[in-house]
Design an enzyme around this catalytic site. Structure first.
Site, PDB file in Angstrom:
ATOM      1  CG  ASP A  22      -1.581  -1.167   1.601  1.00 39.69           C
ATOM      2  OD1 ASP A  22      -1.523  -2.122   0.825  1.00 39.69           O
ATOM      3  OD2 ASP A  22      -2.207  -1.199   2.684  1.00 39.69           O
ATOM      4  CD  GLN A  38       2.328  -1.133   5.166  1.00 38.10           C
ATOM      5  OE1 GLN A  38       2.165  -2.220   5.695  1.00 38.10           O
ATOM      6  NE2 GLN A  38       2.758  -0.075   5.838  1.00 38.10           N
ATOM      7  CB  SER A  85      -1.639   0.964   5.560  1.00 40.71           C
ATOM      8  OG  SER A  85      -0.984   0.283   4.524  1.00 40.71           O
ATOM      9  NE  ARG A 145      -5.613  -4.774   8.006  1.00 41.94           N
ATOM     10  CZ  ARG A 145      -6.254  -5.882   8.362  1.00 41.94           C
ATOM     11  NH1 ARG A 145      -6.332  -6.231   9.636  1.00 41.94           N
ATOM     12  NH2 ARG A 145      -6.836  -6.634   7.459  1.00 41.94           N
ATOM     13  CG  ASP A 146      -5.130  -0.200   6.837  1.00 39.43           C
ATOM     14  OD1 ASP A 146      -4.026  -0.521   7.303  1.00 39.43           O
ATOM     15  OD2 ASP A 146      -5.855  -0.991   6.193  1.00 39.43           O
ATOM     16  CD1 TRP A 274      -2.434 -10.368  -2.323  1.00 42.18           C
ATOM     17  CD2 TRP A 274      -0.330 -10.469  -1.642  1.00 42.18           C
ATOM     18  NE1 TRP A 274      -2.440 -10.465  -0.967  1.00 42.18           N
ATOM     19  CE2 TRP A 274      -1.177 -10.543  -0.526  1.00 42.18           C
ATOM     20  CE3 TRP A 274       1.046 -10.512  -1.456  1.00 42.18           C
ATOM     21  CZ2 TRP A 274      -0.675 -10.672   0.771  1.00 42.18           C
ATOM     22  CZ3 TRP A 274       1.534 -10.645  -0.181  1.00 42.18           C
ATOM     23  CH2 TRP A 274       0.674 -10.720   0.926  1.00 42.18           C
TER      24      TRP A 274
END
Ligand code: FRU
Length: 474
Positions: A22, A38, A85, A145-146, A274
């Site tokens: 990210d 990231q 992130s 998160r983030d 990925w």
């Protein structure tokens, strides 16, 4: 032996080496664009997350800077599993990062929100009072998160991605100093069809409306979603009425936005390599060349008259244009060659417009990144009857598989306009006046640079095509 890696991207941002995911901390700070990301600096696979860092004066040419954040040692801090992130703000001149510290303690996932500051914009110090938010509110859970932070009316606000059971959510917090945070409530959540976890939420005002972006987990093929609606800061509720896809590609993920010096809202996303796609044999082939993942082209976000969003490549990219080839008013007939051999490249931009009034052709398309014998090729095909645009990579590289398609909005007499960017492994396609975007990775042989335009069933009039070879930004 070291061989030159011909698949390295020429104008999409990449880390100097190794793994990237990210974009983080996007900010226009003291006249320059900062991009954090990231990053695992010891290998080309995901690992304990660091924040890589680069800056740019024009969003096209980037200068790599030292790694900004690394997981903490000694191993008693909340981010030792990685600095996940987050975002950046300018706090009275101090560049301040808000990120997720993550760790697994006794088999339990712990995610907290943490803060770091910098006096020089290069070296960052973690706040001794971390974490600034030690855990989720009752509306969230361990997946927490983030953080994306912004200022509104003298207060800082933060939205954090979370879930409760199988409902993805964006949780809202408020602070006057970025360090003490008060939970406000659920800004927005899935209605049951919008994923079980919302990663990387982003929230901003656009015109007279507000926009929430997020990357849902478990929403099928929909990887990046936007909601347009109205915000009530009194209640902390965002009421949305319009939903759309930010990008229809499977590998475009975790976009983050920021406001720049020109007043534009710009987004950049991770282009992943990925292993989640069923046909992905673990990581992308570039992993063997010691890199994995890149950033999308920066795009402006604009509100259309009907409340939908448009995502256009930033105009700064035009500085990369070199040789230009243009054809006007060309009839494309089934089986005929239209473009000269030298038109193709692995680093180029194409703008084409097709006249669909009275058109009897069944399909109109491009062959991209083709080998000279045509066995390797990527197809971008528009079906006149179904209004579908499909990206077919079954013959792209002997590795990728699958066809992605999106139904376009163009209708009636409207011309079909395609704006295509090719950069070795990446193809970005913009259409429907930038309301529909599709970004994908392909991994053809470096020598596969041929391109052609074709029609099936009957001829079609190509009002114009502009082809630019692009220079490398590096
Ligand atoms: C999205 C994501 C984020 C997380 C980060 C970890 O791709 O999973 O939710 O913060 O990546 O690298």
């Amino acid at each position: 032996t070291v061989s030159k890696d011909l698949s390295r991207l020429k104008y999409h941002f990449m880390a100097p080496a190794y793994w990237i995911n990210d974009p983080n901390g996007l900010i226009f700070y003291k006249g320059e664009y900062h991009l954090f990301y990231q990053h695992y600096p010891y290998g080309s696979k995901w690992g304990p997350m660091h924040w890589g860092h680069a800056k740019s004066k024009d969003l096209v040419h980037w200068e790599h800077l030292p790694i900004a954040l690394a997981p903490s040692e000694p191993y008693d801090l909340d981010d030792r599993g990685g600095c996940f992130s987050g975002s950046a703000v300018d706090d009275n001149g101090v560049l301040t990062l808000l990120y997720t510290g993550t760790v697994i303690k006794d088999g339990k996932l712990i995610q907290t929100q943490c803060l770091a500051t910098s006096e020089d914009g290069i070296t960052f110090e973690k706040y001794e009072g971390n974490p600034v938010i030690p855990g989720p509110s009752e509306d969230g859970s361990a997946d927490f998160r983030d953080p994306k932070v912004w200022k509104h009316d003298q207060f800082w606000y933060m939205v954090v991605g979370s879930r409760k059971y199988d409902t993805g959510k964006a949780l809202l917090y408020k602070s006057s100093d970025l360090r003490a945070w008060e939970y406000v409530g659920v800004l927005a959540e899935s209605d049951g069809t919008m994923g079980y976890m919302w990663e990387c939420p982003d929230f901003f005002a656009l015109g007279d409306r507000h926009v929430l972006l997020f990357s849902p987990m478990g929403m099928g093929n929909r990887k990046t979603v936007y909601l347009v609606g109205d915000m009530d800061y009194e209640t902390g509720k965002f009421t949305w009425d319009t939903m759309g896809d930010i990008d229809h590609g499977y590998e475009y993920y975790a976009p983050q936005s920021f406001l720049d010096g020109k007043g534009r809202r710009v987004i950049i996303a991770w282009l992943n390599a990925w292993d989640w796609m069923p046909w992905f044999k673990n990581f992308g082939p570039t992993e063997k060349n010691h890199w994995s993942g890149a950033m999308s082209a920066p795009r402006t976000v604009e509100l259309d008259t009907d409340g939908r969003l448009r995502f256009a490549p930033v105009e700064e990219l035009q500085v990369l244009r070199r040789e230009h080839y243009r054809l006007v008013n060309t009839i494309v007939s089934p089986g005929a060659e239209v473009l000269p051999k030298y038109a193709g490249s692995d680093c180029m931009e194409i703008m084409a417009e097709f006249q669909l009034t009275g058109c009897k052709a069944e399909e109109i398309g491009f062959v991209l990144r083709a080998s000279s014998d045509g066995t390797q090729r990527t197809l971008l095909v528009y079906n006149v009857r179904t209004n579908e645009l499909r990206f077919d990579r079954n013959q792209s590289d002997g590795w990728s598989e699958g066809v992605q398609s999106v139904t376009l909005e163009r209708s009636g007499e409207e011309a079909l306009k395609l704006h295509i960017f090719i950069d070795t492994c990446v193809i970005e396609v913009y259409t429907d006046n930038d309301r529909t975007v599709m970004t994908n990775n392909i991994y053809p042989d470096p020598s596969s640079i041929n391109m052609e335009v074709f029609s099936i069933g009957d001829q079609v009039r190509m009002s114009s095509i502009d082809i630019w070879k692009l220079r490398s930004a590096w």
